[in-house]
Design an enzyme around this catalytic site. Structure first.
Site, PDB file in Angstrom:
ATOM      1  N   GLU A  44       0.865  -1.196   0.000  1.00  0.00           N
ATOM      2  CA  GLU A  44       0.000   0.000   0.000  1.00  0.00           C
ATOM      3  C   GLU A  44       0.900   1.246   0.000  1.00  0.00           C
ATOM      4  O   GLU A  44       1.961   1.257   0.645  1.00  0.00           O
ATOM      5  CB  GLU A  44      -0.837  -0.062   1.286  1.00  0.00           C
ATOM      6  CG  GLU A  44      -1.762   1.101   1.553  1.00  0.00           C
ATOM      7  CD  GLU A  44      -2.454   0.948   2.927  1.00  0.00           C
ATOM      8  OE1 GLU A  44      -2.051   0.076   3.735  1.00  0.00           O
ATOM      9  OE2 GLU A  44      -3.414   1.702   3.169  1.00  0.00           O
ATOM     10  N   LYS A 115      -9.656   2.155  -1.643  1.00  0.00           N
ATOM     11  CA  LYS A 115      -9.849   1.514  -0.326  1.00  0.00           C
ATOM     12  C   LYS A 115     -11.172   1.939   0.315  1.00  0.00           C
ATOM     13  O   LYS A 115     -11.406   3.133   0.558  1.00  0.00           O
ATOM     14  CB  LYS A 115      -8.671   1.885   0.580  1.00  0.00           C
ATOM     15  CG  LYS A 115      -8.632   1.195   1.919  1.00  0.00           C
ATOM     16  CD  LYS A 115      -7.348   1.589   2.663  1.00  0.00           C
ATOM     17  CE  LYS A 115      -7.147   0.814   3.944  1.00  0.00           C
ATOM     18  NZ  LYS A 115      -5.867   1.166   4.597  1.00  0.00           N
ATOM     19  N   CYS A 148      -5.117  -3.297   2.585  1.00  0.00           N
ATOM     20  CA  CYS A 148      -4.802  -3.367   4.012  1.00  0.00           C
ATOM     21  C   CYS A 148      -6.021  -3.604   4.905  1.00  0.00           C
ATOM     22  O   CYS A 148      -6.561  -4.703   4.923  1.00  0.00           O
ATOM     23  CB  CYS A 148      -4.012  -2.128   4.421  1.00  0.00           C
ATOM     24  SG  CYS A 148      -2.975  -2.450   5.881  1.00  0.00           S
TER      25      CYS A 148
HETATM   26  C1  ACM Z   1      -3.847  -0.018   7.253  1.00  0.00           C
HETATM   27  O1  ACM Z   1      -4.966  -0.171   6.781  1.00  0.00           O
HETATM   28  N1  ACM Z   1      -2.872   0.557   6.551  1.00  0.00           N
HETATM   29  C2  ACM Z   1      -3.525  -0.476   8.605  1.00  0.00           C
END
Ligand code: ACM
Length: 272
Positions: A44, A115, A148
């Site tokens: 990420e 995300k 993530c």
């Molecule tokens: C995250 O979502 N970077 C912990």
């Protein structure tokens, strides 16, 4: 290595230098040069690092896709080395910045996932994702993307699997210790492969200090961890898989992971 595999997949785990985009992109282009793989996943926010002073700073380093320099360089790399590449990036659209994941193919086709579930301080800087979860056919397999913290919402992996994903590509900047274990469950409950590409190192900005947990991994639909990095190393790891193993959703001869779901009960009370 899985000797029956017909697809080479893997990850590159490393520690980006915060704010040094060109240097981080250069690190990727030199480290992945010559890699023999069909699909590689990077962490990420691999080019910017994870912590930002404020939204303005984030905006300055975010890029428009596909016109931004990072996309162009990595699309060239994917074309030259003939692999599909998935990476996390700060994506700018108008006044908003998304914590996105990009899939670019050797032919230059690309998809962007934004995300959906922002973690902690990310909520101060990023806009939450505003696009559907997608599954993309890259020839040898159908793949989906999540980023993530999406791991803690089992709906994400489930929806990708229901849409036909055989491999979940998972760029990450993991801080907590649960995810690598949880992804084994995500794989077993959906019978999918998952490639979690995490980062290493630490970052510090003002009062915030975070340490990333590494241990990037490739997990099979049976929950086996085929390859896993340690918590600190910079490493490119590639393994063979047979993505067709993810097509069999029969858990026992009498249990089908999708057909056995009792969705009429799940919906009562509008819980989902
Ligand atoms: C995250 O979502 N970077 C912990």
């Amino acid at each position: 290595m899985n000797p029956n595999g017909n697809m080479k997949v893997g990850f590159f785990q490393f520690s980006p230098v915060p704010g040094r985009k060109e240097e981080n992109v250069e690190r990727i282009t030199s480290s992945l040069r010559g890699a023999l793989a069909d699909l590689l996943v990077l962490p990420e926010l691999f080019s910017t690092g994870y912590l930002f002073e404020n939204k303005e700073e984030l905006k300055r380093s975010a890029e428009i896709i596909p016109d931004g320099p990072t996309f162009l360089k990595l699309a060239d790399l994917a074309a030259e080395e003939k692999f599909n590449l998935v990476y996390g990036i700060a994506e700018r659209e108008g006044d908003e910045v998304f914590n996105s994941s990009v899939l670019v193919t050797p032919a230059g086709d690309f998809w962007v996932y934004r995300k959906l579930h922002l973690f902690n301080r990310e909520k101060l800087w990023f806009s939450p994702g505003n696009k559907e979860l997608e599954v993309i056919d890259i020839g040898k397999a159908k793949v989906g993307m999540m980023v993530c913290f999406d791991w803690i919402f089992p709906e994400v992996a489930r929806i990708l699997a229901l849409k036909g994903a055989q491999i979940i590509c998972h760029p990450a900047n993991l801080i907590l210790t649960y995810c690598q274990h949880a992804m084994i469950t995500r794989c077993v409950e959906n019978r999918v492969f998952a490639i979690t590409a995490n980062r290493t190192g630490t970052e510090e900005r003002k009062e915030t200090k975070v340490a990333f947990t590494g241990r990037s991994q490739v997990v099979t639909p049976q929950g086996d961890v085929l390859i896993q990095a340690d918590g600190v190393e910079d490493t490119l790891r590639i393994t063979d898989i047979d993505p067709n193993l993810a097509l069999d959703k029969n858990f026992t001869s009498r249990n089908h992971l999708f057909d056995d779901r009792r969705t009429e009960f799940y919906r009562k009370g509008n819980l989902c």
